[in-house]
Design an enzyme around this catalytic site. Structure first.
Site, PDB file in Angstrom:
ATOM      1  N   THR A 213      77.518  41.214  41.844  1.00 56.33           N
ATOM      2  CA  THR A 213      77.776  41.855  43.185  1.00 56.33           C
ATOM      3  C   THR A 213      79.261  41.624  43.065  1.00 56.33           C
ATOM      4  OG1 THR A 213      75.768  41.310  44.092  1.00 56.33           O
ATOM      5  CG2 THR A 213      77.629  41.997  45.423  1.00 56.33           C
TER       6      THR A 213
ATOM      7  N   ARG B 271      62.881  46.184  41.901  1.00 55.15           N
ATOM      8  CA  ARG B 271      63.479  45.136  42.722  1.00 55.15           C
ATOM      9  C   ARG B 271      64.886  45.639  43.445  1.00 55.15           C
ATOM     10  NH1 ARG B 271      68.637  42.075  42.521  1.00 55.15           N
ATOM     11  NH2 ARG B 271      68.343  39.946  43.278  1.00 55.15           N
ATOM     12  N   VAL B 272      64.928  44.989  44.630  1.00 56.14           N
ATOM     13  CA  VAL B 272      66.206  45.238  45.468  1.00 56.14           C
ATOM     14  C   VAL B 272      66.534  43.968  45.898  1.00 56.14           C
ATOM     15  CG1 VAL B 272      67.275  46.254  47.358  1.00 56.14           C
ATOM     16  CG2 VAL B 272      65.612  47.589  46.192  1.00 56.14           C
ATOM     17  N   GLY B 273      67.791  43.740  45.650  1.00 57.35           N
ATOM     18  CA  GLY B 273      68.457  42.224  46.227  1.00 57.35           C
ATOM     19  C   GLY B 273      69.053  42.519  47.486  1.00 57.35           C
ATOM     20  N   ASP B 274      69.949  41.529  47.863  1.00 56.97           N
ATOM     21  CA  ASP B 274      70.642  41.673  49.111  1.00 56.97           C
ATOM     22  C   ASP B 274      71.679  42.346  49.230  1.00 56.97           C
ATOM     23  OD1 ASP B 274      72.119  39.924  47.051  1.00 56.97           O
ATOM     24  OD2 ASP B 274      73.366  39.130  48.481  1.00 56.97           O
TER      25      ASP B 274
ATOM     26  N   THR C  76      77.647  36.974  47.501  1.00 54.20           N
ATOM     27  CA  THR C  76      77.419  37.117  46.118  1.00 54.20           C
ATOM     28  C   THR C  76      76.443  36.042  45.556  1.00 54.20           C
ATOM     29  OG1 THR C  76      78.173  37.696  43.835  1.00 54.20           O
ATOM     30  CG2 THR C  76      79.330  36.132  45.356  1.00 54.20           C
ATOM     31  N   GLY C  77      75.412  36.397  44.727  1.00 55.03           N
ATOM     32  CA  GLY C  77      74.534  35.248  43.928  1.00 55.03           C
ATOM     33  C   GLY C  77      73.101  35.685  44.222  1.00 55.03           C
TER      34      GLY C  77
ATOM     35  N   GLY D 128      70.217  37.115  45.032  1.00 56.32           N
ATOM     36  CA  GLY D 128      69.952  38.027  46.287  1.00 56.32           C
ATOM     37  C   GLY D 128      68.671  37.840  46.858  1.00 56.32           C
TER      38      GLY D 128
END
Length: 363
Positions: A212, A240-243, A262-263, A265
């Site tokens: 990110t 998949r969807v992260g933060d 960031t990281g 997610g």
């Protein structure tokens, strides 16, 4: 031995507030060259066209440069070898938000997210439908894979698909590729937890595996915008969807300030760290401590979690905090085009909560 971690606040002040001649001002995650270029382009574009133009130009710069291969096309393929993109843009004036997630075959994720903000009454569009929306706006459909991503997938498969994001399936995902079948749930799984929750946070975040760019822009009128762009976790399960595209998780901004994360997610989105940091600043907490609190509240549940938060308040103060990363760098840019990169040490699993109760403040 006790260890102490310092959160830097090195920024030009006059009587405790930033010199207005330094505005606009931009802060971004990660200190590599591409991120520095994105930070400078963001501040330059903000001078030309305002905070949203600056934000989108900055994020788009990283997409085009494939920053650390973790932003834009040609990075972080899923299990099928496809690269998909996520992006979020927020305008604190009126709380306008646009986002796309799991965007297929469109390179300009940040511009499409801005399109969601400007041309729809929605907040978030996902998947193939988001691609169709982008095509309606005139964006070109093209393959986001590269020869490099194809080689990553080939190597991953020869190494028994390690690492991956499966659990409680057969064959054993820690030593075999799929296809997988779900294991029967035991009584304890039904009533308590499918797995030890600490196992869910082990996604190593580092320079080439962080996924990110997070950005906060403060314009000449002291109004904020914030956003992200990402190609997600490498070898993720398709869909998949992260933060990153989630408001309050990947980024957040209001009239009191802005923050970006960031990281890992999959873990971070459960805690809305950007929203939390901004609400802390709204209560009067300095950015460094707000970011620190956002990180430590995750560590209390997931000690192995790795990630970072950057924050800026309405007075121009900045701060950052991170966990389980060797070193975390972030950039700050000012009106004259100067970009300053800072590097901070991160909280570690073994000592982050036992000894350190609050960040050390400067300025």
């Amino acid at each position: 031995m006790r260890r102490f971690y310092i959160f830097l606040l090195l920024i030009p002040y006059i009587n405790g507030t930033i010199n207005d001649d330094s505005l606009p001002m931009v802060i971004t995650t990660w200190g590599s060259d591409g991120f520095k270029k994105a930070t400078k382009n963001a501040v330059d574009a903000t001078l030309l066209g305002g905070r949203m133009f600056g934000l989108v130009e900055g994020l788009s710069t990283c997409e085009a440069l494939q920053c650390d291969t973790t932003v834009g096309y040609g990075g972080s393929p899923d299990e099928n070898g496809e690269t998909c993109l996520d992006s979020l843009v927020i305008d604190a004036d009126g709380m306008r938000v646009g986002a796309v997630a799991n965007l297929h075959r469109i390179r300009d994720a940040a511009r499409v997210a801005w399109g969601v903000m400007n041309f729809t009454k929605h907040t978030l569009l996902v998947g193939e439908s988001a691609t169709q929306f982008a095509k309606t706006l005139g964006f070109k459909e093209e393959d986001l894979s590269t020869e490099e991503t194809k080689s990553w997938i080939s190597k991953w498969k020869t190494e028994k698909c390690q690492p991956n994001f499966w659990k409680n399936v057969s064959p054993d995902p820690s030593s075999s590729c799929g296809p997988y079948k779900t294991n029967p749930l035991t009584k304890s799984m039904r009533y308590y937890s499918l797995v030890n929750q600490s196992d869910e946070a082990g996604y190593l975040v580092e320079k080439t595996n962080h996924d990110t760019i997070g950005m906060v822009v403060r314009d000449t009128e002291n109004i904020f915008s914030a956003g992200t762009s990402s190609n997600g976790a490498r070898f993720k399960i398709p869909g998949r969807v992260g933060d990153s595209p989630i408001p309050g998780a990947g980024a957040y901004a209001n009239k009191f300030g802005g923050a970006a994360a960031t990281g890992d997610g999959d873990v971070m989105m459960r805690f809305l760290p950007s929203f939390f940091a901004v609400t802390q600043m709204e209560l009067g907490t300095k950015p460094s401590k707000a970011a620190y609190k956002a990180i430590t509240r995750i560590l209390k549940v997931f000690p192995k979690f790795s990630g970072a938060v950057v924050a800026m308040n309405v007075k121009g103060r900045i701060g950052a905090s991170c966990a389980n990363i060797n070193k975390f760098g972030y950039n700050v840019a000012f009106q004259n085009g100067t970009v300053v990169t800072y590097s901070i040490s991160c909280l570690k699993e073994v000592n982050s909560l036992k000894y350190l109760k609050e960040g050390i403040e400067f300025a």
